[in-house]
Scaffold this motif. Sequence first.
Motif, PDB file in Angstrom:
ATOM      1  N   ALA A  18       7.827  76.650  89.255  1.00 29.17           N
ATOM      2  CA  ALA A  18       7.306  75.604  88.373  1.00 29.17           C
ATOM      3  C   ALA A  18       7.051  76.156  86.964  1.00 29.17           C
ATOM      4  O   ALA A  18       7.312  75.468  85.975  1.00 29.17           O
ATOM      5  N   ALA A  19       6.563  77.390  86.880  1.00 34.58           N
ATOM      6  CA  ALA A  19       6.317  77.993  85.569  1.00 34.58           C
ATOM      7  C   ALA A  19       7.628  78.245  84.825  1.00 34.58           C
ATOM      8  O   ALA A  19       7.724  77.995  83.619  1.00 34.58           O
ATOM      9  N   THR A  20       8.656  78.719  85.542  1.00 34.02           N
ATOM     10  CA  THR A  20       9.962  78.939  84.922  1.00 34.02           C
ATOM     11  C   THR A  20      10.554  77.620  84.443  1.00 34.02           C
ATOM     12  O   THR A  20      11.099  77.528  83.341  1.00 34.02           O
ATOM     13  N   LYS A  21      10.426  76.577  85.259  1.00 32.78           N
ATOM     14  CA  LYS A  21      10.939  75.269  84.879  1.00 32.78           C
ATOM     15  C   LYS A  21      10.183  74.718  83.673  1.00 32.78           C
ATOM     16  O   LYS A  21      10.780  74.138  82.765  1.00 32.78           O
ATOM     17  N   GLN A  22       8.859  74.926  83.633  1.00 31.60           N
ATOM     18  CA  GLN A  22       8.048  74.468  82.507  1.00 31.60           C
ATOM     19  C   GLN A  22       8.493  75.147  81.204  1.00 31.60           C
ATOM     20  O   GLN A  22       8.626  74.490  80.175  1.00 31.60           O
ATOM     21  N   ALA A  39      21.135  72.142  76.264  1.00 27.22           N
ATOM     22  CA  ALA A  39      19.936  72.070  77.095  1.00 27.22           C
ATOM     23  C   ALA A  39      20.100  72.945  78.332  1.00 27.22           C
ATOM     24  O   ALA A  39      21.190  73.078  78.877  1.00 27.22           O
ATOM     25  N   LYS A  40      19.002  73.541  78.764  1.00 27.10           N
ATOM     26  CA  LYS A  40      19.006  74.398  79.940  1.00 27.10           C
ATOM     27  C   LYS A  40      18.236  73.723  81.063  1.00 27.10           C
ATOM     28  O   LYS A  40      17.405  72.861  80.832  1.00 27.10           O
ATOM     29  N   SER A  41      18.517  74.129  82.280  1.00 30.03           N
ATOM     30  CA  SER A  41      17.825  73.600  83.439  1.00 30.03           C
ATOM     31  C   SER A  41      17.628  74.727  84.437  1.00 30.03           C
ATOM     32  O   SER A  41      18.317  75.747  84.372  1.00 30.03           O
ATOM     33  N   VAL A  42      16.704  74.543  85.363  1.00 31.08           N
ATOM     34  CA  VAL A  42      16.444  75.533  86.405  1.00 31.08           C
ATOM     35  C   VAL A  42      16.903  74.942  87.730  1.00 31.08           C
ATOM     36  O   VAL A  42      16.520  73.837  88.090  1.00 31.08           O
ATOM     37  N   SER A  72      20.831  89.164  93.318  1.00 32.69           N
ATOM     38  CA  SER A  72      21.787  88.636  92.354  1.00 32.69           C
ATOM     39  C   SER A  72      21.153  88.600  90.972  1.00 32.69           C
ATOM     40  O   SER A  72      19.940  88.513  90.821  1.00 32.69           O
ATOM     41  N   SER A  73      21.977  88.644  89.952  1.00 29.32           N
ATOM     42  CA  SER A  73      21.472  88.674  88.580  1.00 29.32           C
ATOM     43  C   SER A  73      21.149  87.285  88.049  1.00 29.32           C
ATOM     44  O   SER A  73      20.616  87.151  86.971  1.00 29.32           O
ATOM     45  N   SER A  74      21.453  86.251  88.809  1.00 25.08           N
ATOM     46  CA  SER A  74      21.195  84.884  88.371  1.00 25.08           C
ATOM     47  C   SER A  74      19.705  84.587  88.385  1.00 25.08           C
ATOM     48  O   SER A  74      19.005  84.938  89.316  1.00 25.08           O
ATOM     49  N   SER A  75      19.226  83.937  87.334  1.00 21.92           N
ATOM     50  CA  SER A  75      17.813  83.574  87.275  1.00 21.92           C
ATOM     51  C   SER A  75      17.612  82.113  87.662  1.00 21.92           C
ATOM     52  O   SER A  75      16.488  81.636  87.648  1.00 21.92           O
ATOM     53  N   GLY A  76      18.685  81.419  87.993  1.00 25.08           N
ATOM     54  CA  GLY A  76      18.580  80.016  88.344  1.00 25.08           C
ATOM     55  C   GLY A  76      18.609  79.098  87.138  1.00 25.08           C
ATOM     56  O   GLY A  76      18.586  77.892  87.278  1.00 25.08           O
ATOM     57  N   VAL A  77      18.653  79.648  85.916  1.00 21.17           N
ATOM     58  CA  VAL A  77      18.677  78.846  84.697  1.00 21.17           C
ATOM     59  C   VAL A  77      20.124  78.713  84.239  1.00 21.17           C
ATOM     60  O   VAL A  77      20.846  79.697  84.157  1.00 21.17           O
ATOM     61  N   ASN A  99      11.312  65.084  83.284  1.00 22.53           N
ATOM     62  CA  ASN A  99      11.286  66.354  84.007  1.00 22.53           C
ATOM     63  C   ASN A  99       9.944  67.057  83.842  1.00 22.53           C
ATOM     64  O   ASN A  99       9.430  67.675  84.782  1.00 22.53           O
ATOM     65  N   LEU A 100       9.375  66.970  82.646  1.00 20.66           N
ATOM     66  CA  LEU A 100       8.084  67.584  82.368  1.00 20.66           C
ATOM     67  C   LEU A 100       6.990  66.950  83.235  1.00 20.66           C
ATOM     68  O   LEU A 100       6.172  67.646  83.839  1.00 20.66           O
ATOM     69  N   ALA A 101       6.990  65.625  83.333  1.00 18.34           N
ATOM     70  CA  ALA A 101       5.994  64.928  84.155  1.00 18.34           C
ATOM     71  C   ALA A 101       6.177  65.252  85.640  1.00 18.34           C
ATOM     72  O   ALA A 101       5.197  65.504  86.356  1.00 18.34           O
ATOM     73  N   THR A 102       7.413  65.270  86.103  1.00 15.06           N
ATOM     74  CA  THR A 102       7.696  65.589  87.497  1.00 15.06           C
ATOM     75  C   THR A 102       7.255  67.000  87.839  1.00 15.06           C
ATOM     76  O   THR A 102       6.644  67.246  88.884  1.00 15.06           O
ATOM     77  N   ASN A 103       7.549  67.931  86.945  1.00 12.86           N
ATOM     78  CA  ASN A 103       7.173  69.321  87.171  1.00 12.86           C
ATOM     79  C   ASN A 103       5.653  69.483  87.181  1.00 12.86           C
ATOM     80  O   ASN A 103       5.118  70.276  87.957  1.00 12.86           O
ATOM     81  N   GLN A 104       4.952  68.742  86.341  1.00 10.91           N
ATOM     82  CA  GLN A 104       3.490  68.814  86.309  1.00 10.91           C
ATOM     83  C   GLN A 104       2.889  68.316  87.620  1.00 10.91           C
ATOM     84  O   GLN A 104       1.946  68.910  88.138  1.00 10.91           O
TER      85      GLN A 104
END
Length: 129
Positions: A18-22, A39-42, A72-77, A99-104
Amino acid sequence: MSIFSGAISGLEKGLDFAATKQKTIAQNIANVDTPNYKAKSVSFSEYLSDAKQSSISAHRTQEKHIDFHTKSSSSGVFDYNYNYNHNGNGVDMDKEQANLATNQIYYNALIDRISGKLNTLQTVIKGGR
């Protein structure tokens, strides 16, 4: 044996996600007017597979067996390849705010679960009082 069978560590990994997504959403919103910004996404599945790989340990008896210690070297982003603005910017502000509201909501639910687990532990320590 763990007190909660790894529940708190699992919730902690959820909070890390959640912190990475935020951070990713905040970066997208901050760059809403930057020309050619993508734009990036997680990705939850990528983030989860990285977490699983780091916690698995196994003994290899042959060279053909999979090495579970490599991460793996992938961070999911990852980057979106969409252009929403005339300047090549790929940030959709409505989507980012949703996305911000959902993540919160997700983050608050995890905090509530961790709080409940710790309250249960406190009750056990106090002898049920």
